[in-house]
Scaffold this motif. Structure first.
Motif, short mmCIF file in Angstrom:
data_model
loop_
_atom_site.label_atom_id
_atom_site.label_comp_id
_atom_site.label_asym_id
_atom_site.label_seq_id
_atom_site.Cartn_x
_atom_site.Cartn_y
_atom_site.Cartn_z
N GLY A 153 0.80 -1.21 0.00
CA GLY A 153 0.00 0.00 0.00
C GLY A 153 0.84 1.26 0.00
O GLY A 153 0.31 2.36 -0.21
N ILE A 154 2.13 1.12 0.24
CA ILE A 154 3.05 2.25 0.18
C ILE A 154 4.11 2.00 -0.89
O ILE A 154 4.23 2.75 -1.85
CB ILE A 154 3.72 2.52 1.55
N ASP A 155 4.85 0.91 -0.74
CA ASP A 155 5.94 0.64 -1.67
C ASP A 155 5.47 0.14 -3.03
O ASP A 155 6.27 0.08 -3.97
CB ASP A 155 6.93 -0.35 -1.04
N ASP A 156 4.20 -0.24 -3.13
CA ASP A 156 3.66 -0.62 -4.43
C ASP A 156 2.63 0.40 -4.94
O ASP A 156 1.88 0.15 -5.87
CB ASP A 156 3.02 -2.01 -4.37
N ALA A 157 2.63 1.59 -4.32
CA ALA A 157 1.69 2.65 -4.70
C ALA A 157 2.38 3.65 -5.62
O ALA A 157 3.60 3.65 -5.79
CB ALA A 157 1.17 3.36 -3.45
N GLU A 158 1.58 4.54 -6.21
CA GLU A 158 2.11 5.53 -7.15
C GLU A 158 3.17 6.41 -6.52
O GLU A 158 4.13 6.82 -7.18
CB GLU A 158 0.99 6.40 -7.73
N SER A 159 3.02 6.71 -5.23
CA SER A 159 3.99 7.59 -4.57
C SER A 159 5.39 7.01 -4.57
O SER A 159 6.37 7.75 -4.43
CB SER A 159 3.54 7.90 -3.14
N GLU A 160 5.52 5.69 -4.71
CA GLU A 160 6.84 5.05 -4.79
C GLU A 160 7.16 4.54 -6.19
O GLU A 160 8.33 4.39 -6.53
CB GLU A 160 6.92 3.88 -3.79
N CYS A 161 6.16 4.24 -6.98
CA CYS A 161 6.38 3.57 -8.27
C CYS A 161 6.03 4.44 -9.48
O CYS A 161 6.20 4.00 -10.62
CB CYS A 161 5.56 2.28 -8.34
N GLY A 162 5.54 5.65 -9.24
CA GLY A 162 5.03 6.47 -10.33
C GLY A 162 6.05 6.85 -11.38
O GLY A 162 5.69 7.19 -12.51
N LEU A 163 7.34 6.81 -11.04
CA LEU A 163 8.38 7.19 -11.99
C LEU A 163 9.27 6.01 -12.38
O LEU A 163 10.33 6.20 -13.00
CB LEU A 163 9.23 8.33 -11.42
N ASP A 164 8.85 4.80 -12.05
CA ASP A 164 9.67 3.62 -12.35
C ASP A 164 9.85 3.38 -13.84
O ASP A 164 10.83 2.75 -14.25
CB ASP A 164 9.05 2.36 -11.72
N THR A 165 8.92 3.86 -14.65
CA THR A 165 8.99 3.60 -16.09
C THR A 165 9.81 4.64 -16.84
O THR A 165 10.06 4.48 -18.04
CB THR A 165 7.58 3.53 -16.70
N VAL A 166 10.23 5.69 -16.14
CA VAL A 166 11.03 6.73 -16.80
C VAL A 166 12.41 6.15 -17.13
O VAL A 166 13.04 5.50 -16.30
CB VAL A 166 11.18 7.97 -15.89
N VAL A 167 12.86 6.37 -18.35
CA VAL A 167 14.17 5.86 -18.75
C VAL A 167 15.12 6.99 -19.19
O VAL A 167 16.33 6.76 -19.30
CB VAL A 167 14.05 4.83 -19.90
#
Length: 199
Positions: A153-167
């Motif tokens: 609910g935290i580490d798999d939420a947008e606040s932690e993962c929202g920029l994971d796809t940026v390359v």
């Protein structure tokens, strides 16, 4: 940046840091400030206006929400949810407030905690010609040694993962070792900032 929101010029460089919890974003920011001088930077935290309003609304201690204590972690999930509700009403609300509080006399502005694509979109819309994106990385083992533990609910939420796809990061800073090694890693970024100061 002439859209009526701001009444001062853009900085020479706006560095936007992103990274997972306990990757060391604040530590990298402090090392940059130490290397180049505190008079060069204005430090901006997108979480500060969020936490300030959340603390006011809920009768909480803002100073403790701003540090890395268990107090902040206890309130994190609800605070993240509350922040998402605010962003639905105004996607760039926390970016706007942080930028309004920037010191216009400082040539380099450093956002220490971008977490969402909406943050990046808003900042690019307003600072497209001077913005550079920095990703601070650290291995899970390193983050765990700093107190990180996966929280659903935290580490798999947008606040932690929202920029994971940026390359297309302008800079990637691995932060797994000693401060001395980190200084060597950030040497090219320090040189780049110094060149911007001279321009």
């Amino acid at each position: 940046m002439e859209d009526g929101i701001f009444n001062f010029k853009s900085p020479k460089l706006l560095l936007v840091l992103s990274g997972k919890r306990k990757s060391g974003k604040d530590f990298v920011s402090e090392r940059l400030k130490h290397r180049l001088g505190s008079n060069v930077f204005t430090i901006l935290r997108l979480s500060e206006p969020l936490k300030s309003q959340y603390a006011k609304n809920h009768g909480l201690d803002l100073d403790r929400l701003m540090d890395s204590s268990n107090y902040k972690e206890f309130h994190r999930a609800d605070m993240v949810h509350w922040g998402e509700m605010q962003r639905k009403e105004e996607p760039g609300c926390f970016c706007r407030i942080a930028i309004e509080n920037a010191d216009p006399s400082r040539p380099i502005w450093l956002v220490t905690d971008a977490r969402r694509m909406s943050d990046m979109v808003w900042l690019r819309d307003h600072f497209g010609d001077v913005i550079e994106m920095v990703r601070v990385t650290a291995m899970e083992a390193t983050r765990q040694s700093r107190g990180w533990k996966f929280t659903a609910g935290i580490d798999d939420a947008e606040s932690e993962c929202g920029l994971d796809t940026v390359v297309d990061w302008d800079w990637i800073i691995p932060n797994d070792s000693s401060p001395a090694n980190l200084d060597r890693i950030i040497d090219p970024l320090v040189d780049h900032i110094q060149s911007k100061l001279k321009s």
